[in-house]
Design an enzyme around this catalytic site. Structure first.
Site, PDB file in Angstrom:
ATOM      1  N   CYS A 166       0.867  -1.181   0.000  1.00  0.00           N
ATOM      2  CA  CYS A 166       0.000   0.000   0.000  1.00  0.00           C
ATOM      3  C   CYS A 166       0.903   1.229   0.000  1.00  0.00           C
ATOM      4  O   CYS A 166       2.096   1.123  -0.277  1.00  0.00           O
ATOM      5  CB  CYS A 166      -0.952  -0.010   1.194  1.00  0.00           C
ATOM      6  SG  CYS A 166      -0.120  -0.010   2.805  1.00  0.00           S
ATOM      7  N   THR A 167       0.371   2.388   0.309  1.00  0.00           N
ATOM      8  CA  THR A 167       1.144   3.629   0.211  1.00  0.00           C
ATOM      9  C   THR A 167       2.293   3.682   1.210  1.00  0.00           C
ATOM     10  O   THR A 167       3.446   3.889   0.842  1.00  0.00           O
ATOM     11  CB  THR A 167       0.227   4.845   0.425  1.00  0.00           C
ATOM     12  OG1 THR A 167      -0.859   4.785  -0.486  1.00  0.00           O
ATOM     13  CG2 THR A 167       0.992   6.146   0.225  1.00  0.00           C
TER      14      THR A 167
END
EC number: 1.14.-.-
Length: 350
Positions: free
Chosen positions: A200-201
């Site tokens: 994810c980020t």
């Protein structure tokens, strides 16, 4: 007793931030750990952060802390020291430093207590969020990308995946993380014998997702340490090929960080290559979508002719139309046809 929330208007705060001469550093961090009294912790941290002129968004819950902030560059080391000594669980915490940063990511400090630091929708008392997958560092990520027995899973929302992702990563199409978790289990059943790599980020979502996959019987689960931000930074520092393609969407005024030169998305209005997200300029809509410079000029920053026309109305009439209108987080989703062919405002009941 000190005031523990902001009392200045957003417009005034934004103007003040834009007028600042000192550069700022955008930082994100999270930590899953037990907080006995989230409200008390929130109030104490608020005083620490405001004393250092920190802006940003911070969520606290019994399960931990999740923060995206900007700090004056001259105060970054002081901030780090005060954060690390605030609670033993935060000592040495990894801070993700933005890859592209104009220092204008936030202009107000908002700190909220929530049920969870990331909304997961999990209601299973037997779920152990601490039983996570193994970390992968940048070099290991590149090795895994070349492993035919590995499947990369993007645990971000569809609009994040649209503008950038790892090579051949599997998208779990959804508007929210809570929608993704059950879908991920369902979609990956056929890959149960594979090596599952989640990302994810900044790491917060894929860490919890890795625990959820293990809870559901997947045994070979990894997640990228520090997410896309840490991967790209370390790969560049170590002279490794950066295998993430496109732009990394971020949840602040920047809307994205350029990772590679490729533009893999398209304008939602004309179809031209473009990966710049914006919110519809009509405050009665505020739709998140991708718009190229030509369409931004043609539609005056709006998502449709309808919004253009509404934006041209007197402010009093605009306010009247907005009154009582449902206006939550609206996102253009091509895969679910959230907008019609004229890109009008999506149905809020969907």
């Amino acid at each position: 007793m000190p005031v523990l929330h902001n009392r200045i208007s957003n417009d005034e705060l934004k103007a003040k931030m834009l007028a600042e001469s000192e550069p700022r550093t955008t930082i994100s961090f999270y930590k899953y750990f037990t907080i006995a009294s989230p409200q008390q912790t929130r109030d104490a941290l608020y005083q620490v952060f405001t004393a250092l002129d920190v802006f940003g968004r911070v969520y606290l819950a019994h399960e931990g802390i999740n923060a995206q902030i900007s700090v004056p560059q001259s105060k970054v080391e002081t901030f780090r020291q005060q954060l690390y000594t605030f609670d033993p669980a935060l000592d040495g915490l990894r801070l993700n430093i933005a890859l592209e940063d104009d220092g204008k990511s936030f202009w107000v400090l908002r700190m909220k207590v929530r049920d969870r630091i990331v909304a997961d929708g999990i209601d299973d008392p037997s779920f152990d969020a601490s039983n996570v997958g193994d970390y992968l560092k940048a070099a290991d990520v590149n090795v895994m990308l070349d492993d035919p027995d590995a499947v990369f899973i993007d645990m971000r929302n569809h609009y994040e995946y649209e503008v950038g992702h790892f090579e051949n990563a599997l998208e779990i199409p959804a508007d929210t993380f809570r929608e993704q978790l059950p879908k991920a289990v369902e979609m990956l059943r056929e890959h149960a014998d594979k090596k599952i790599v989640m990302y994810c980020t900044g790491g917060i979502r894929c860490e919890k997702a890795s625990a959820w996959m293990k809870h559901n019987g997947f045994n070979k689960v990894w997640h990228i340490e520090g997410g896309i931000i840490e991967y790209a930074r370390r790969a560049r520092e170590q002279g490794l090929p950066v295998r993430f393609i496109g732009k990394n969407f971020v949840f602040d005024e920047r809307m994205g960080e350029r990772i590679s030169d490729e533009v893999i998305a398209h304008c939602h209005q004309c179809g031209a290559p473009c990966d710049s997200h914006t919110n519809c300029k009509n405050d009665g809509c505020h739709l998140l979508f991708i718009q190229c410079p030509q369409c931004a000029s043609k539609f005056n920053g709006c998502c449709s002719e309808q919004c253009c026309e509404e934006l041209a109305l007197p402010e009093e009439e605009q306010r009247r139309r907005r009154a009582g209108r449902e206006n939550g987080n609206k996102i253009f989703n091509k895969s679910r046809g959230r907008l019609n062919s004229k890109l009008s405002i999506p149905d809020p009941a969907e």
